[in-house]
Design an enzyme around this catalytic site. Structure first.
Site, PDB file in Angstrom:
ATOM      1  N   ASP A  66     -13.252 -16.126  36.866  1.00  0.00           N
ATOM      2  CA  ASP A  66     -13.183 -14.667  36.742  1.00  0.00           C
ATOM      3  C   ASP A  66     -14.526 -14.246  36.151  1.00  0.00           C
ATOM      4  O   ASP A  66     -14.857 -14.644  35.027  1.00  0.00           O
ATOM      5  CB  ASP A  66     -12.020 -14.288  35.811  1.00  0.00           C
ATOM      6  N   ASN A  93     -21.512 -12.384  44.359  1.00  0.00           N
ATOM      7  CA  ASN A  93     -20.856 -11.606  45.420  1.00  0.00           C
ATOM      8  C   ASN A  93     -19.651 -10.811  44.919  1.00  0.00           C
ATOM      9  O   ASN A  93     -19.353  -9.752  45.462  1.00  0.00           O
ATOM     10  CB  ASN A  93     -20.414 -12.580  46.523  1.00  0.00           C
ATOM     11  N   SER A 144     -25.787  -6.766  46.803  1.00  0.00           N
ATOM     12  CA  SER A 144     -25.811  -5.362  46.395  1.00  0.00           C
ATOM     13  C   SER A 144     -25.158  -4.547  47.503  1.00  0.00           C
ATOM     14  O   SER A 144     -24.084  -4.893  48.005  1.00  0.00           O
ATOM     15  CB  SER A 144     -27.259  -4.944  46.132  1.00  0.00           C
ATOM     16  N   TYR A 158     -19.630   3.253  41.655  1.00  0.00           N
ATOM     17  CA  TYR A 158     -19.947   2.057  42.464  1.00  0.00           C
ATOM     18  C   TYR A 158     -21.463   1.979  42.646  1.00  0.00           C
ATOM     19  O   TYR A 158     -22.076   0.929  42.447  1.00  0.00           O
ATOM     20  CB  TYR A 158     -19.225   2.145  43.808  1.00  0.00           C
ATOM     21  N   LYS A 162     -24.346  -0.943  41.465  1.00  0.00           N
ATOM     22  CA  LYS A 162     -25.260  -1.622  42.390  1.00  0.00           C
ATOM     23  C   LYS A 162     -26.722  -1.260  42.088  1.00  0.00           C
ATOM     24  O   LYS A 162     -27.605  -2.097  42.242  1.00  0.00           O
ATOM     25  CB  LYS A 162     -24.898  -1.279  43.840  1.00  0.00           C
ATOM     26  N   THR A 193     -14.213  -5.662  55.719  1.00  0.00           N
ATOM     27  CA  THR A 193     -13.627  -6.671  54.829  1.00  0.00           C
ATOM     28  C   THR A 193     -12.479  -5.986  54.082  1.00  0.00           C
ATOM     29  O   THR A 193     -12.319  -4.756  54.180  1.00  0.00           O
ATOM     30  CB  THR A 193     -14.659  -7.154  53.788  1.00  0.00           C
TER      31      THR A 193
HETATM   32  N1  LIG Z   1     -17.657  -4.772  52.886  1.00  0.00           N
HETATM   33  C1  LIG Z   1     -18.623  -3.875  52.746  1.00  0.00           C
HETATM   34  O1  LIG Z   1     -18.740  -2.914  53.535  1.00  0.00           O
HETATM   35  C2  LIG Z   1     -19.637  -4.048  51.649  1.00  0.00           C
HETATM   36  C3  LIG Z   1     -20.851  -3.341  51.760  1.00  0.00           C
HETATM   37  C4  LIG Z   1     -21.812  -3.497  50.775  1.00  0.00           C
HETATM   38  C5  LIG Z   1     -21.571  -4.350  49.711  1.00  0.00           C
HETATM   39  N2  LIG Z   1     -20.380  -5.015  49.600  1.00  0.00           N
HETATM   40  C6  LIG Z   1     -20.197  -5.914  48.461  1.00  0.00           C
HETATM   41  O2  LIG Z   1     -19.853  -7.203  48.933  1.00  0.00           O
HETATM   42  C7  LIG Z   1     -19.177  -7.916  47.897  1.00  0.00           C
HETATM   43  C8  LIG Z   1     -17.952  -8.606  48.486  1.00  0.00           C
HETATM   44  O3  LIG Z   1     -17.049  -7.611  48.928  1.00  0.00           O
HETATM   45  P1  LIG Z   1     -16.215  -7.732  50.284  1.00  0.00           P
HETATM   46  O4  LIG Z   1     -16.609  -6.620  51.154  1.00  0.00           O
HETATM   47  O5  LIG Z   1     -16.271  -9.099  50.809  1.00  0.00           O
HETATM   48  O6  LIG Z   1     -14.740  -7.354  49.757  1.00  0.00           O
HETATM   49  P2  LIG Z   1     -13.500  -8.246  49.303  1.00  0.00           P
HETATM   50  O7  LIG Z   1     -12.978  -9.026  50.442  1.00  0.00           O
HETATM   51  O8  LIG Z   1     -12.572  -7.302  48.595  1.00  0.00           O
HETATM   52  O9  LIG Z   1     -14.126  -9.285  48.286  1.00  0.00           O
HETATM   53  C9  LIG Z   1     -14.337  -9.019  46.942  1.00  0.00           C
HETATM   54  C10 LIG Z   1     -14.206 -10.313  46.191  1.00  0.00           C
HETATM   55  O10 LIG Z   1     -14.547 -10.089  44.815  1.00  0.00           O
HETATM   56  C11 LIG Z   1     -13.565 -10.724  44.047  1.00  0.00           C
HETATM   57  N3  LIG Z   1     -13.465 -10.232  42.695  1.00  0.00           N
HETATM   58  C12 LIG Z   1     -13.170  -8.974  42.259  1.00  0.00           C
HETATM   59  N4  LIG Z   1     -13.136  -8.965  40.923  1.00  0.00           N
HETATM   60  C13 LIG Z   1     -13.430 -10.225  40.502  1.00  0.00           C
HETATM   61  C14 LIG Z   1     -13.543 -10.852  39.237  1.00  0.00           C
HETATM   62  N5  LIG Z   1     -13.345 -10.179  38.085  1.00  0.00           N
HETATM   63  N6  LIG Z   1     -13.854 -12.170  39.180  1.00  0.00           N
HETATM   64  C15 LIG Z   1     -14.048 -12.873  40.327  1.00  0.00           C
HETATM   65  N7  LIG Z   1     -13.924 -12.347  41.548  1.00  0.00           N
HETATM   66  C16 LIG Z   1     -13.617 -11.035  41.626  1.00  0.00           C
HETATM   67  C17 LIG Z   1     -12.281 -10.552  44.826  1.00  0.00           C
HETATM   68  O11 LIG Z   1     -11.344 -11.471  44.335  1.00  0.00           O
HETATM   69  P3  LIG Z   1      -9.744 -11.258  44.224  1.00  0.00           P
HETATM   70  O12 LIG Z   1      -9.203 -11.787  45.510  1.00  0.00           O
HETATM   71  O13 LIG Z   1      -9.348 -12.093  43.054  1.00  0.00           O
HETATM   72  O14 LIG Z   1      -9.516  -9.787  44.006  1.00  0.00           O
HETATM   73  C18 LIG Z   1     -12.785 -10.859  46.227  1.00  0.00           C
HETATM   74  O15 LIG Z   1     -12.852 -12.257  46.418  1.00  0.00           O
HETATM   75  C19 LIG Z   1     -18.864  -6.902  46.802  1.00  0.00           C
HETATM   76  O16 LIG Z   1     -19.792  -7.043  45.751  1.00  0.00           O
HETATM   77  C20 LIG Z   1     -19.068  -5.562  47.512  1.00  0.00           C
HETATM   78  O17 LIG Z   1     -19.443  -4.544  46.605  1.00  0.00           O
HETATM   79  C21 LIG Z   1     -19.410  -4.875  50.551  1.00  0.00           C
END
Ligand SMILES: NC(=O)c1ccc[n+]([C@@H]2O[C@H](COP(=O)([O-])OP(=O)(O)OC[C@H]3O[C@@H](n4cnc5c(N)ncnc54)[C@H](OP(=O)(O)O)[C@@H]3O)[C@@H](O)[C@H]2O)c1
Length: 299
Positions: A66, A93, A144, A158, A162, A193
């Site tokens: 965590d 990430n 980011s 948010y 970032k 995602t």
């Molecule tokens: N998808 C997009 O459009 C997008 C665009 C730009 C940036 N991002 C960034 O990409 C990254 C990954 O996001 P994603 O899109 O892949 O969404 P996601 O599938 O919701 O993944 C987020 C991950 O972060 C984990 N997490 C949240 N809080 C945590 C904590 N306290 N300790 C450890 N893990 C934790 C979640 O784990 P749990 O399963 O335990 O909740 C999940 O594995 C994020 O930083 C997000 O801001 C995403």
């Protein structure tokens, strides 16, 4: 191509983190896919990843982590180093999004998102850097967002996390380069995602209700993000390419997005301004790292 790397990834249960973990392991890198509660709420995600690792004989390990807890981060990093003997790449990430008018976000919500999206990376970097400094090599890769360079209303907190992450990663980039350690940033656009389904809403609805027409902004932003989202494997492929770029040749920033909102223009201008700042302050004359970072920002 660089040799096979030992890679630790945060937030690997779903989304980018999971795709990155699987893609890197399929290319022979030793991966420590960390996640919260792999024996409980993420048990089925952990079981799927373990089954894949077994089926394809992949060097893919799961560790509990965590990112909001120092002890949890230190424990996972120590296990990784004990098992693999080193740590080459740390991918920051883990993160989540929070949508809503800024005045409707409570102080507690603001602190919590900063604790995960920003302080999570602070904890990881402080835990892995002593090992990387001993090795005189390593890569800190920060996930980011375009929202780390451009501000979307209803996404202010948010964006703040970032923007803060971008500043930290860039300062590390300049400070660590002379020691052979790189700090890079990937800035994804919108990708499909679970991030949108996991998005938290500003809790103080009574304040939102007083905003008239502006109270419609969060719903509009949510719709735009959902309808323009691309295939998240693009981010995993981009991360694989960054990891496999030879040490010393990686860029500070990588923008990867299905749509162009001008982030590359901002990055180019910022790199020029940083360069001027370093030259004017005399830092460029003292060190090789600024020249290197200027060269890499043109790539
Ligand atoms: N998808 C997009 O459009 C997008 C665009 C730009 C940036 N991002 C960034 O990409 C990254 C990954 O996001 P994603 O899109 O892949 O969404 P996601 O599938 O919701 O993944 C987020 C991950 O972060 C984990 N997490 C949240 N809080 C945590 C904590 N306290 N300790 C450890 N893990 C934790 C979640 O784990 P749990 O399963 O335990 O909740 C999940 O594995 C994020 O930083 C997000 O801001 C995403």
């Amino acid at each position: 191509m660089a040799s096979k790397q030992v890679v630790l990834i945060t937030g690997s249960s779903t989304g980018f983190g999971r795709l990155i973990a699987e893609s890197l392991a399929r290319h022979g890198h030793t991966v420590f896919a960390t996640m919260r509660d792999p024996g409980g709420r993420n048990a089925s995600n952990a079981a799927e990843i373990r089954a894949l690792a077994e089926r394809e004989s992949l060097p893919l390990n799961i560790l509990e982590m965590d990112v909001t807890t120092d002890a949890s981060v230190e424990r996972a990093v120590n296990i990784c180093v004990q098992q693999a003997g080193r740590i080459d790449v740390a991918i920051n990430n883990a993160g989540y999004a929070l949508i809503g008018l800024e005045e409707a976000v409570t102080t507690e919500q603001a602190q919590q998102i900063m604790d995960t999206n920003f302080f999570g990376s602070v904890r990881i970097n402080r835990a892995v850097l002593p090992h990387m400094r001993r090795q005189c090599s390593g890569l800190l890769l920060h996930v980011s967002s375009g929202a780390g360079r451009v501000v979307f209303p209803a996404f202010g907190f948010y964006c703040a996390t970032k923007f803060a992450l971008e500043a930290l990663a860039e300062a590390y980039h300049y400070e660590l380069a002379p020691q052979g350690i790189e700090s890079s940033i990937i800035e994804p656009g919108a990708y499909q995602t679970p991030v949108f389904g996991n998005m938290l809403k500003a809790a103080d609805e009574a304040r939102t209700a007083t905003y008239g027409v502006a109270s419609q902004i969060p719903a509009k932003i949510d719709k735009i993000l959902n309808t323009t989202a691309g295939n998240p494997q693009e981010i995993a492929d981009a991360v694989l390419a960054i990891v496999e770029t030879p040490a010393g040749q990686r860029k500070l920033r990588y923008r990867v997005s299905p749509s162009d909102i001008g982030v590359d223009q901002i990055n180019t201008l910022c790199a020029q301004i940083q360069q001027r700042l370093f030259e004017a302050s005399g830092i460029a004359a003292d060190t090789a790292f600024v020249q290197r970072s200027a060269a890499s920002s043109k790539g």
